[in-house]
Design a protein around this motif. Sequence first.
Motif, PDB file in Angstrom:
ATOM      1  N   SER A 128       0.471  -1.220  -0.004  1.00 54.66           N
ATOM      2  CA  SER A 128       0.190   0.271   0.194  1.00 54.66           C
ATOM      3  C   SER A 128       0.788   1.319  -0.010  1.00 54.66           C
ATOM      4  CB  SER A 128      -1.188   0.011   1.211  1.00 54.66           C
ATOM      5  OG  SER A 128      -0.230   0.132   2.574  1.00 54.66           O
ATOM      6  N   ASP A 179       1.855   4.996  -1.265  1.00 55.75           N
ATOM      7  CA  ASP A 179       1.447   6.455  -1.933  1.00 55.75           C
ATOM      8  C   ASP A 179       2.201   6.859  -2.725  1.00 55.75           C
ATOM      9  OD1 ASP A 179       3.201   7.592   0.382  1.00 55.75           O
ATOM     10  OD2 ASP A 179       1.500   7.949   1.002  1.00 55.75           O
ATOM     11  N   TYR A 198      -3.004   6.922  -1.981  1.00 53.02           N
ATOM     12  CA  TYR A 198      -3.032   5.488  -2.228  1.00 53.02           C
ATOM     13  C   TYR A 198      -2.493   5.335  -3.952  1.00 53.02           C
ATOM     14  CZ  TYR A 198      -2.482   5.042   2.662  1.00 53.02           C
ATOM     15  OH  TYR A 198      -2.028   4.704   3.929  1.00 53.02           O
ATOM     16  N   ASP A 213      -2.401   2.110  -5.512  1.00 52.10           N
ATOM     17  CA  ASP A 213      -3.316   0.773  -5.503  1.00 52.10           C
ATOM     18  C   ASP A 213      -3.353   0.323  -6.870  1.00 52.10           C
ATOM     19  OD1 ASP A 213      -5.005   0.984  -2.981  1.00 52.10           O
ATOM     20  OD2 ASP A 213      -6.168   2.220  -4.120  1.00 52.10           O
TER      21      ASP A 213
END
Length: 648
Positions: free
Chosen positions: A592, A594, A633, A635
């Motif tokens: 995860s 960012d 984030y 993803d």
Amino acid sequence: MLPFRFVDRVKFIVERQLVKGAGFQLLVVGVFIGIISLIGGLLVIPFGAPFEDVGDAIWWAFLRLTDPGYLGDDVGNWQRLVSTVLTISGYVVFMGTLVAILTRWLIAKMTDLERGLTPVTLRNHIVVLGWTSQTLPLLVELLGSSGRMRRFLEKHDTSRLRLVVLSETASAAQVHELRTEPGIGRKAREVILRSGAAIQPDALQRVACLDASAVIVPSAAHEAGSLVTSDVETVKALLSIAAQARHLGAPLPFVVAEIQDVRKHPVIERAYPGEMEVVAGDATISRLMVQNILHPGLSEIYNELLTAGEGCEIYIRGGEFLADLTLAELASQRPRAIVLGILTPADKGWNVQMPASSETRISPKDRVVMLARDYSETEPDPRATALPVINRGQPLARSVTFSERAHRVLVLGWNRRVPSLISEFSSYHQLRFEVDIVSVVPAPERQREIGRYMGEQQEVLCRHIEADYMVEGELRRVGPLSYDSIMLVSSDRLASGEEADARAMVGYLQLEDLLSEGGQRPQLIMELSDPDNRHLLGGHQSEMMISPMIVSHVLAQVALRRELRVVLDDLFTVGGAEIQFRDPHDYPLPASADFQVLEKVVAAKGEVALGVWRDHVNVRGRHVTLNPARGEYLDLNPSDRLIVLCTS
């Protein structure tokens, strides 16, 4: 010698007076009115009319000639007959002819005013020499650059932007185009049109070039084989500006000139001794096309960076406001911008360092290169929270790798830019390209043009196929599915950009039918000439490049900040900084992560993180997200790619 009749001589004399203009026409009409009044007065005197003298009779006739209201005051048949004839003559000569002359004169004056023949009396304005397909996008860029334009106006000690456009024939239709163009609209009143050609010295004086803060000279299209090219006109315009400045003892204005043939660069520099930046339009587009073949998907990034609208742009900030800071400290103080590198002064220009080590310290004479959505994001924001300092070492070069076999490219169409495109392919010495060109233009003519441009240094295997890609059978015989990349170029041999784009789009739709028959789909790049056509192929599977919009952006932004030219040259040219797509698995990213974490991980390899390329388009139909929020984030999916700035 044939004898001339008296009537012919009179007609000739009257004609020569009438063609001299409204003043002489009114004089002729006045003479006729005087003659008719004299004859009318003399006709009524012998019949006992109550006139004191000849002058009184002539005055009586003049009144009947000019005002029908006097007709009922006359007595006697002869007097009434003469006054009736005078009144009818008055309708024809006095009212009809006089009103016609005045109306034509007024219309001619209004037409002259609309043509823009009056010299402007402005200072510190921006002059655009030429109305071409690039003019409207150029004006949109200038009018839409709020922060950059504000700094430009402050630098030249003026508070209001004035744009003067020199058009070969200024007209009301062009004013209407300005008012209906998205991005201009009501701002059209800030644009002044003047008639004339850039090669005419009096036209350059009409737009007050010597009093301008910047003069932009875009290239114009010419017919194939014409001896007068756009580069010839540009050289003539620069020579005229320099000659006027010498004659009047005035300083030379700053000029941004576009050239089509990059080989003319030394000629342009010799023609103009003042401050000038030269933008090689054809070479710029060719470089973008080749880099897009090296990095499929790159066109969307360049379309965002180099066209007006929402998205990120490249900005240059002066070191005098940032002195004694390191690039790392500056980046931490600008949380909504990305620091790309630095420009340091050289003997005749700038040394470009992109990316640069985060420990690089900024001096007052340096320039810092940033990526942001707006100019205000490159300024300090006391309300924003500073970011942690990120350490970036010296950048490491990572070359692009192709397979050992040659990369096969199919070029559909022909224009003046193709020789520059072949030359750009040749500049990548470690890569092998095979280029097949399909066009209705005779193959010997194409070979001759490429030979003139490149000489004997052609390193790319180039084959010429005489065929019309608009014909399905001829296109099928070429075998589009056997190529790695296909480029659809917009023709410059048609009457307008609309016609050229119509042909390119029909060719694209026909090409899609062939590519849908199966097999591995090649990369498809389409070039358009008219910016209005960019929305017609919604949901298309090709990468689109709109040449006039890209070149217009470069011209406009270089006019406002001249250091931007060397940045773009370094970014587009082989051997300089390069935007590349990377696999997320190449970096030790946590599950995860960012964007701030991505910046730190990428910086450890001496590179700059710019954003993310998504495999699926977002709600705006885009794959690219540049400069996302630091706390957002990512993803990432396995098929997504990271966008980084590195040294190639």
